[in-house]
Scaffold this active site. Structure first.
Site, PDB file in Angstrom:
ATOM      1  N   THR A  15       0.709  -0.997   0.291  1.00  0.00           N
ATOM      2  CA  THR A  15      -0.232  -0.471  -0.012  1.00  0.00           C
ATOM      3  C   THR A  15       1.120   1.015   0.120  1.00  0.00           C
ATOM      4  OG1 THR A  15      -1.086  -1.022   1.574  1.00  0.00           O
ATOM      5  CG2 THR A  15      -1.923   1.227   1.430  1.00  0.00           C
ATOM      6  N   GLU A 131      10.533   9.180   9.535  1.00  0.00           N
ATOM      7  CA  GLU A 131       9.134   9.621   9.899  1.00  0.00           C
ATOM      8  C   GLU A 131       7.507   9.534   9.636  1.00  0.00           C
ATOM      9  OE1 GLU A 131       8.822  13.764  11.484  1.00  0.00           O
ATOM     10  OE2 GLU A 131       6.989  12.939  11.713  1.00  0.00           O
ATOM     11  N   VAL A 134       5.309   6.879  12.899  1.00  0.00           N
ATOM     12  CA  VAL A 134       4.802   7.442  13.526  1.00  0.00           C
ATOM     13  C   VAL A 134       3.830   8.176  13.070  1.00  0.00           C
ATOM     14  CG1 VAL A 134       4.539   8.319  16.090  1.00  0.00           C
ATOM     15  CG2 VAL A 134       6.194   7.052  15.589  1.00  0.00           C
ATOM     16  N   GLY A 136       1.581   8.596  10.392  1.00  0.00           N
ATOM     17  CA  GLY A 136       1.756   9.127   9.200  1.00  0.00           C
ATOM     18  C   GLY A 136       2.269  10.598   8.683  1.00  0.00           C
ATOM     19  N   GLU A 192      -2.266  -3.006   9.926  1.00  0.00           N
ATOM     20  CA  GLU A 192      -1.308  -3.445   9.160  1.00  0.00           C
ATOM     21  C   GLU A 192      -1.631  -5.076   8.489  1.00  0.00           C
ATOM     22  OE1 GLU A 192       1.644  -2.847  10.916  1.00  0.00           O
ATOM     23  OE2 GLU A 192       0.038  -1.047  11.307  1.00  0.00           O
ATOM     24  N   LYS A 207       5.346   2.727  18.123  1.00  0.00           N
ATOM     25  CA  LYS A 207       4.503   4.406  18.175  1.00  0.00           C
ATOM     26  C   LYS A 207       5.993   4.685  19.297  1.00  0.00           C
ATOM     27  CE  LYS A 207       2.280   3.864  14.233  1.00  0.00           C
ATOM     28  NZ  LYS A 207       0.602   3.790  13.572  1.00  0.00           N
TER      29      LYS A 207
HETATM   30  N1  HSE Z   1      -2.061   0.262  10.742  1.00  0.00           N
HETATM   31  C1  HSE Z   1      -1.121   1.701  11.640  1.00  0.00           C
HETATM   32  C2  HSE Z   1      -2.097   2.406  11.502  1.00  0.00           C
HETATM   33  C3  HSE Z   1      -1.047   1.984   9.869  1.00  0.00           C
HETATM   34  O1  HSE Z   1      -3.696   2.132  11.499  1.00  0.00           O
HETATM   35  O2  HSE Z   1      -2.321   3.696  12.496  1.00  0.00           O
HETATM   36  C4  HSE Z   1      -0.107   3.002  10.319  1.00  0.00           C
HETATM   37  O3  HSE Z   1       1.094   3.109  11.305  1.00  0.00           O
END
Ligand code: HSE
Length: 426
Positions: A15, A131, A134, A136, A192, A207
């Site tokens: 993705t 970056e 944590v 996005g 994930e 994170k």
């Molecule tokens: N699976 C993670 C979330 C993706 O839903 O935040 C982003 O780190």
């Protein structure tokens, strides 16, 4: 002769990887204008090169073997977007050993193997930029590493898992069942590969270990602090929160105390009027309180292909500039040259104000209050709902262990007891 630019190899075409390909194509002129030289994606490696991902791959050198890519002559930077701590660790380690700097979005890898990978980078004159690992697209790591570099951080709290925030928002706003919301989060590319990591809090804990390093200079592993997820929450918990003037959020939080930094990941009740309670869907937000800076809030898309790709490519640009200038390690990756081991407060006991909900037949309120009183818990409000067959009490500051014992004392009269901390001010 056209300027060769800085050449990039990408490992992992899922993705986020696909988002990176799209962004580099869409913004190549803009990126070149900002850098003063082109940033060229030339090589891509993935075990599956056949699935149609909606991007043309014919202009890239393709391989199913990451080693081939890492060894390719002329590549300057490597992007690791496989995820997990297995093959991804090999990709990052072998790139660093070859003196190639790496961009990764892999929070699990950094939480578990960050110390050794950062040492490897330093020893080989390379860098790791992360970056996107944590929150996005939100540049909160940069804010902590550079913008707040002069300040002492007292506390932070954040919604750092988009999947959980999406699920909780959908359950609350649309009254949809948990499983259906999780499925949609997966379809939207937030979750994930194994969504257990999202819903049991592990992803947020990964994170938080990164944030602990940057904000407090503390070296911690994800198992060093309490971590609970949202899988046990029921629609009734969300309804009760609303009745009481709260909203439930999965929060990663850390606070400096005289005994060390107290850290945890857990679903909490936040006053509906608070800033973080208003963060819905897959959005993330992190609130930081510093001694001089006061309170700052960072908010944006925490997951998904395009937002995460934006953070990955910004990191690529930073590393490309460093390479051009012949500098590495301008700022240490976690902001400090050395992290402190053992800086966390030992988790002997958790305490706070709690909301307690018990389910069962008959009059539950009286035995609940009696059991809580027996353990020294002071009840501040009480609800009994015969239709829902539950009773709910909120307490003053109490040890969690005392509440658990009080609930155990109710025995078989109750089922599915729920303890949710009520979060105070940052
Ligand atoms: N699976 C993670 C979330 C993706 O839903 O935040 C982003 O780190």
């Amino acid at each position: 002769m056209p300027e060769a630019g800085v050449r990039v190899g990408l490992v992992g075409l899922g993705t986020i990887g696909t988002g990176v390909v799209r962004l580099l194509e869409a913004h190549s002129d803009l990126i070149e204008a900002r850098l003063g030289f082109p940033l060229r994606l030339t090589h891509i490696a993935d075990v599956d090169l056949h699935t149609d991902r909606g991007v043309a791959l014919d202009r890239y050198r393709l391989s199913t073997d990451f080693k081939e890519l890492v060894d390719a002559a002329g590549l300057d930077l490597i992007v690791e977007l496989i995820g997990g701590t297995g093959v991804a660790a090999q990709v990052v380690a072998s790139a660093l050993q070859a003196g190639k700097s790496v961009v990764t979005a892999n929070k699990a890898l950094l939480a578990h193997k960050g110390a050794e990978l950062f040492a490897l980078a330093r020893d080989n004159g390379a860098e790791i930029a992360f970056e996107a690992s944590v929150a996005g697209t939100i540049p909160v790591l940069r804010a902590l590493r550079e913008g707040l570099a002069a300040d002492r951080i007292h506390a932070l709290q954040g919604i750092v898992n988009g999947t959980c925030n999406f699920i909780l928002s959908e359950m609350e706003e649309r009254g949809e069942p948990y499983a259906a919301c999780l499925k949609r989060a997966q379809e939207l590319g937030y979750a994930e590969a194994d969504p257990t990591f999202d819903v049991n809090g592990t992803d947020s804990a990964h994170k938080l270990t990164i944030l602990l390093g940057l904000a407090f200079g503390v070296h911690a592993g994800p198992g060093d602090f309490p971590c609970r997820g949202i899988a046990e929450l029921k629609p009734a918990d969300l309804e009760v929160a609303e009745q009481l003037g709260y909203r439930i959020k999965l929060l990663a939080s850390a606070r400096q105390t005289p005994q060390g930094v107290e850290a945890r990941v857990e679903p909490v009740m936040l006053p509906r009027t608070s800033l973080l309670a208003g963060i819905g869907g897959a959005l993330n937000a992190v609130e930081v309180r510093g001694a001089f800076s006061g309170s700052t809030l960072y908010c944006g898309a925490g997951a998904g292909s395009r937002p995460t790709a934006s953070a990955v490519v910004a990191d690529l640009m930073e590393l490309a500039r460093a390479r051009r200038l012949g500098i590495a390690g301008r700022v240490p990756p976690l902001g400090a040259v050395e992290l402190r081991a053992g800086g966390l407060r030992p988790v002997a006991e958790e305490e706070g104000e709690y909301c307690v909900r018990v389910q069962g037949g008959g009059d539950l309120a009286a035995p609940l209050v009696a059991a809580l009183a027996q353990r020294g818990a002071h009840v501040t409000s009480l609800l009994q709902d015969a239709e829902r067959a539950h009773a709910v009490a909120t307490t003053r500051r109490t040890r969690r262990a005392d509440l658990e014992q009080a609930l155990a004392g109710l025995g078989r009269r109750i089922s599915a007891p729920q303890l949710i901390r009520i979060q105070g001010d940052l």
